[in-house]
Design an enzyme around this catalytic site. Structure first.
Site, PDB file in Angstrom:
ATOM      1  N   LYS A 105     -12.011 -75.514 -38.678  1.00  8.87           N
ATOM      2  CA  LYS A 105     -11.479 -74.224 -39.137  1.00  8.87           C
ATOM      3  C   LYS A 105     -10.473 -73.681 -38.128  1.00  8.87           C
ATOM      4  O   LYS A 105      -9.415 -73.164 -38.501  1.00  8.87           O
ATOM      5  CB  LYS A 105     -12.631 -73.219 -39.345  1.00  8.87           C
ATOM      6  CG  LYS A 105     -13.497 -73.542 -40.557  1.00  8.87           C
ATOM      7  CD  LYS A 105     -14.740 -72.665 -40.628  1.00  8.87           C
ATOM      8  CE  LYS A 105     -15.675 -73.146 -41.732  1.00  8.87           C
ATOM      9  NZ  LYS A 105     -16.953 -72.434 -41.778  1.00  8.87           N
TER      10      LYS A 105
ATOM     11  N   GLN B 149     -20.906 -68.631 -38.767  1.00  9.62           N
ATOM     12  CA  GLN B 149     -21.174 -70.005 -39.191  1.00  9.62           C
ATOM     13  C   GLN B 149     -22.672 -70.181 -39.476  1.00  9.62           C
ATOM     14  O   GLN B 149     -23.509 -69.839 -38.635  1.00  9.62           O
ATOM     15  CB  GLN B 149     -20.700 -70.977 -38.095  1.00  9.62           C
ATOM     16  CG  GLN B 149     -20.811 -72.431 -38.471  1.00  9.62           C
ATOM     17  CD  GLN B 149     -19.895 -72.843 -39.635  1.00  9.62           C
ATOM     18  OE1 GLN B 149     -18.756 -72.385 -39.724  1.00  9.62           O
ATOM     19  NE2 GLN B 149     -20.393 -73.663 -40.534  1.00  9.62           N
TER      20      GLN B 149
ATOM     21  N   ASP C 261     -15.889 -64.983 -45.920  1.00 11.83           N
ATOM     22  CA  ASP C 261     -16.741 -66.009 -46.543  1.00 11.83           C
ATOM     23  C   ASP C 261     -17.257 -65.546 -47.905  1.00 11.83           C
ATOM     24  O   ASP C 261     -17.818 -66.338 -48.660  1.00 11.83           O
ATOM     25  CB  ASP C 261     -17.955 -66.321 -45.641  1.00 11.83           C
ATOM     26  CG  ASP C 261     -17.747 -67.594 -44.823  1.00 11.83           C
ATOM     27  OD1 ASP C 261     -16.873 -68.404 -45.183  1.00 11.83           O
ATOM     28  OD2 ASP C 261     -18.464 -67.773 -43.818  1.00 11.83           O
TER      29      ASP C 261
END
Ligand code: NAD
Length: 280
Positions: free
Chosen positions: A49, A93, A116
């Site tokens: 990422k 994460q 997200d």
């Protein structure tokens, strides 16, 4: 002939367009990633990422916390990032270490920075068929690939294998919002093959290597393989790619299908976050 749905080139095109768009902005959009502990797979995903963000001119910061960090440590960091006007997007994460309540952490992220798309505000808006700030990257990427092959989704019969919060459930909602008839299956579903055989579009997102075989699918079905599994030292999906050849109408390969689109959608969400926060 089964068509290959090339997620890699679709993602490259999106990244190029984002790079051009970012070059016109007065300031670099900023993504902050929170990583707790040392999960091998998570470290690889985060590295990818960060690299993808740098390539298109996004600023990305990594906040690496010790695996013994408390919930309060993580909540305090998120609160700091929520209040920092330089930060446009925040991701935590997953998975988090077992002693951390994941929902509590995700719920702390400001919905306008939740790139997200996991915050209940964003998932709730999606459920209501309203426009959320953000939609989770993997289902959003899948929708873009599916819509290329099935521009008219209304009335299509879709079966999804896997009911996770990050893939199966939001994807089911997106497809339902496009007037598909959606069946979500999971580990306890009985006679799953009878369901998948009726699917115009079949999405496999369960993390079981090569689960879906030729006799699971309908002739001409569009197959979306989300799985990332290790098989004999290589990466493979949840669909037995070689076995379904020439029966499926189209299929996403693994690697090179859904994976690259997920990263592209995260980048797109971050640029969207910047634009949201700079609306006057
Ligand atoms: P998860 O473990 O959270 O959920 C798995 C789901 O599959 C559950 O609902 C479970 O009940 C179901 N399931 C498991 N075995 C099954 C079986 N034999 N038959 C039917 N259903 C079964 O997983 P997840 O986070 O949604 O990830 C699923 C897969 O997708 C994994 O391989 C993961 O690595 C991959 N993934 C890929 C991307 C990408 O960008 N390509 C993104 C997210 C996840």
């Amino acid at each position: 002939m089964t068509q290959i749905i090339d997620g890699k080139s679709a993602a490259q095109q999106i990244r190029l367009e984002l790079k051009q768009q970012i070059a016109t902005l007065p300031k670099m959009p900023q993504l902050d990633i929170v990583l707790v502990g040392h999960d091998d797979a998570s470290e690889i995903y985060v590295r990818n990422k960060l690299k993808a963000a740098a390539e298109i001119g996004l600023k990305a910061n990594l906040h690496q916390l010790d695996e013994h960090s408390s919930e309060n440590d993580i909540l305090a960091l998120i609160e700091r990032l929520n209040n920092d006007s330089a930060v446009n997007g925040i991701i935590v994460q997953l998975p988090l270490p077992a002693h951390i309540n994941t929902h509590k952490i995700i719920n702390q992220i400001a919905p306008q920075k939740d790139v997200d798309g996991f915050h209940p505000y964003n998932t709730g808006m999606l459920q209501n068929n309203e426009i959320p700030y953000f939609i989770a990257a993997t289902p959003l990427g899948i929708m873009k690939l599916v819509q290329r092959f099935c521009p008219h989704l209304s009335g299509k019969n879709v079966v999804i294998i896997g009911a996770s919060l990050i893939v199966g459930r939001p994807l089911a909602t997106l497809l339902l919002n496009q007037e598909c008839t959606v069946t979500i299956t999971h580990i306890h579903t009985q006679n799953i093959k009878e369901l998948t055989q009726k699917a115009d579009i079949l999405v496999a997102a369960c993390g079981v290597a090569n689960l879906v075989k030729r006799d699971w699918i309908k002739n001409g079905a569009v197959l979306i393989d989300v799985g990332i599994n290790r098989c004999d030292g290589k990466i493979c999906g949840d669909i037995d790619f070689a076995d379904v050849q020439d029966k499926a109408g189209a299929i996403t390969p693994v690697p090179g299908g859904v994976g690259p689109m997920t990263i592209a959608m995260l980048l797109e969400n971050t640029v969207h976050a910047y634009l949201l926060q700079h609306q006057s």
